[in-house]
Design a protein around this motif. Structure first.
Motif, PDB file in Angstrom:
ATOM      1  N   LEU A  80       0.838  -1.199   0.000  1.00 58.10           N
ATOM      2  CA  LEU A  80       0.000   0.000   0.000  1.00 58.10           C
ATOM      3  C   LEU A  80       0.875   1.251   0.000  1.00 58.10           C
ATOM      4  CD1 LEU A  80      -2.723   1.434   0.218  1.00 58.10           C
ATOM      5  CD2 LEU A  80      -2.595   1.136   2.707  1.00 58.10           C
ATOM      6  N   ASP A  81       0.650   2.098  -0.993  1.00 57.57           N
ATOM      7  CA  ASP A  81       1.301   3.396  -1.040  1.00 57.57           C
ATOM      8  C   ASP A  81       0.516   4.341  -0.121  1.00 57.57           C
ATOM      9  OD1 ASP A  81       2.249   5.952  -1.599  1.00 57.57           O
ATOM     10  OD2 ASP A  81       2.459   5.581  -3.751  1.00 57.57           O
ATOM     11  N   PRO A  82       1.124   4.833   0.957  1.00 55.09           N
ATOM     12  CA  PRO A  82       0.387   5.687   1.897  1.00 55.09           C
ATOM     13  C   PRO A  82      -0.270   6.895   1.243  1.00 55.09           C
ATOM     14  CG  PRO A  82       2.453   4.982   2.876  1.00 55.09           C
ATOM     15  CD  PRO A  82       2.500   4.565   1.436  1.00 55.09           C
ATOM     16  N   ARG A  83       0.289   7.379   0.145  1.00 48.24           N
ATOM     17  CA  ARG A  83      -0.308   8.535  -0.530  1.00 48.24           C
ATOM     18  C   ARG A  83      -1.686   8.201  -1.086  1.00 48.24           C
ATOM     19  NH1 ARG A  83       5.133   9.716  -3.859  1.00 48.24           N
ATOM     20  NH2 ARG A  83       4.956   7.440  -3.894  1.00 48.24           N
ATOM     21  N   ASN A  84      -1.933   6.902  -1.358  1.00 40.96           N
ATOM     22  CA  ASN A  84      -3.227   6.501  -1.900  1.00 40.96           C
ATOM     23  C   ASN A  84      -4.345   6.541  -0.858  1.00 40.96           C
ATOM     24  OD1 ASN A  84      -2.054   6.115  -4.387  1.00 40.96           O
ATOM     25  ND2 ASN A  84      -1.781   3.907  -4.119  1.00 40.96           N
ATOM     26  N   VAL A  85      -3.980   6.700   0.408  1.00 39.59           N
ATOM     27  CA  VAL A  85      -4.990   6.826   1.465  1.00 39.59           C
ATOM     28  C   VAL A  85      -4.799   8.142   2.227  1.00 39.59           C
ATOM     29  CG1 VAL A  85      -5.470   4.371   1.720  1.00 39.59           C
ATOM     30  CG2 VAL A  85      -3.585   5.379   3.000  1.00 39.59           C
ATOM     31  N   GLY A  86      -4.215   9.112   1.529  1.00 41.82           N
ATOM     32  CA  GLY A  86      -4.183  10.472   2.042  1.00 41.82           C
ATOM     33  C   GLY A  86      -3.217  10.768   3.161  1.00 41.82           C
ATOM     34  N   VAL A  87      -2.196   9.933   3.373  1.00 46.77           N
ATOM     35  CA  VAL A  87      -1.244  10.196   4.468  1.00 46.77           C
ATOM     36  C   VAL A  87      -0.505  11.506   4.193  1.00 46.77           C
ATOM     37  CG1 VAL A  87       0.845   9.404   5.634  1.00 46.77           C
ATOM     38  CG2 VAL A  87      -0.961   7.776   5.069  1.00 46.77           C
TER      39      VAL A  87
END
Length: 259
Positions: A80-87
């Motif tokens: 999971l790329d954290p940017r894909n869940v708004g981190v």
């Protein structure tokens, strides 16, 4: 004791106080525009850094947070790329809070804050934003990929111009009440190990009756002609049932009345 001795003894504390005040003034001038000593953020020492250097340190910390994280569902590994869940973190807010440490309003408030900074340490909280709705969507995708017989909340399909139900069914699934915060807790830490996400038997929240009601509503919307009009300018647009059926899209929303 002579008056001369008493005068000398009284002068010692006053002289020490003056020395401390002088040291305070010099230190404030020398370190003006820098984060006070003993201040860190998320364990990163920011002491003595100017605003731009402190922002750079926080951006470096954020770049570590944005490294992909690994999760396991039913022996299937997902990255999971954290940017894909708004981190995200707000470097400006963190740096401003760090700058304010030990700088209370007023001269004496600032002096006591400066005096207390010797040997003291303060770690500024770093608020990390994570979009839990996006994590929920990711878990749905993983569930559909990794589980052979996943729980199904139902759907509405359009066939030959009519809405038809695909009824909910129980099955194996990810317990999102537990899994969403567990995934979020991994993403807000730079010290990560692969997280295995548990599954369990899940009963759908929607029922057959819910789907039947939604299908009835859908058919009432797409089986008749719809005419839209306006007076200024005069406009009339007619949508035929086939056009309405082609445009119809259903979205299953749990914890809500069927729509």
């Amino acid at each position: 004791m002579s008056s001369k001795n008493r005068l000398f003894i009284a002068a010692v504390p006053a002289a020490l106080l003056l020395l401390w005040l002088l040291a305070f003034g010099i230190d404030r001038v020398v370190t003006n525009g820098e984060i006070p000593r003993g201040v860190s953020a998320a364990g990163i020492d920011l002491s003595g850094l100017g605003e731009e250097d402190a922002r750079a340190a926080e951006r470096a910390y954020e770049s570590r947070l944005l490294q992909p994280a690994e999760f396991i569902v039913k022996d299937t590994r997902f990255e999971l790329d954290p940017r894909n869940v708004g981190v995200d973190i707000d470097e400006d807010t963190v740096v401003a809070a760090a700058m304010d440490q030990g700088r209370d309003s007023g001269f004496f408030g600032s002096w006591f804050g400066w005096f207390g900074s010797f040997g003291a340490e303060y770690d500024v909280e770093v608020p990390i934003v994570v979009d839990q709705d996006q994590i929920d969507d990711v878990l749905t995708t993983w569930q559909e990929t990794a589980i052979d017989d996943p729980a199904f909340e139902g759907d509405i399909i359009i066939r030959d111009g009519r809405a038809l139900p695909e009824y909910p069914r129980p099955g194996e699934g990810i317990d999102k009440v537990v899994a969403v915060p567990a995934v979020a807790s991994v993403l807000v830490s730079t010290e990560r190990n692969p997280l295995e996400i548990d599954t369990r038997q899940i009963q759908p929240e929607l029922t057959k009756s819910d789907l039947d009601a939604a299908v009835e509503r859908a058919n009432s919307l797409i089986t008749g002609t719809v005419t839209l009009t306006a007076d200024d300018p005069i406009v009339e647009v007619v949508f035929e049932p086939a056009q309405l059926a082609a445009a119809y899209e259903a979205e299953v929303i749990t914890n809500s009345a069927p729509t």
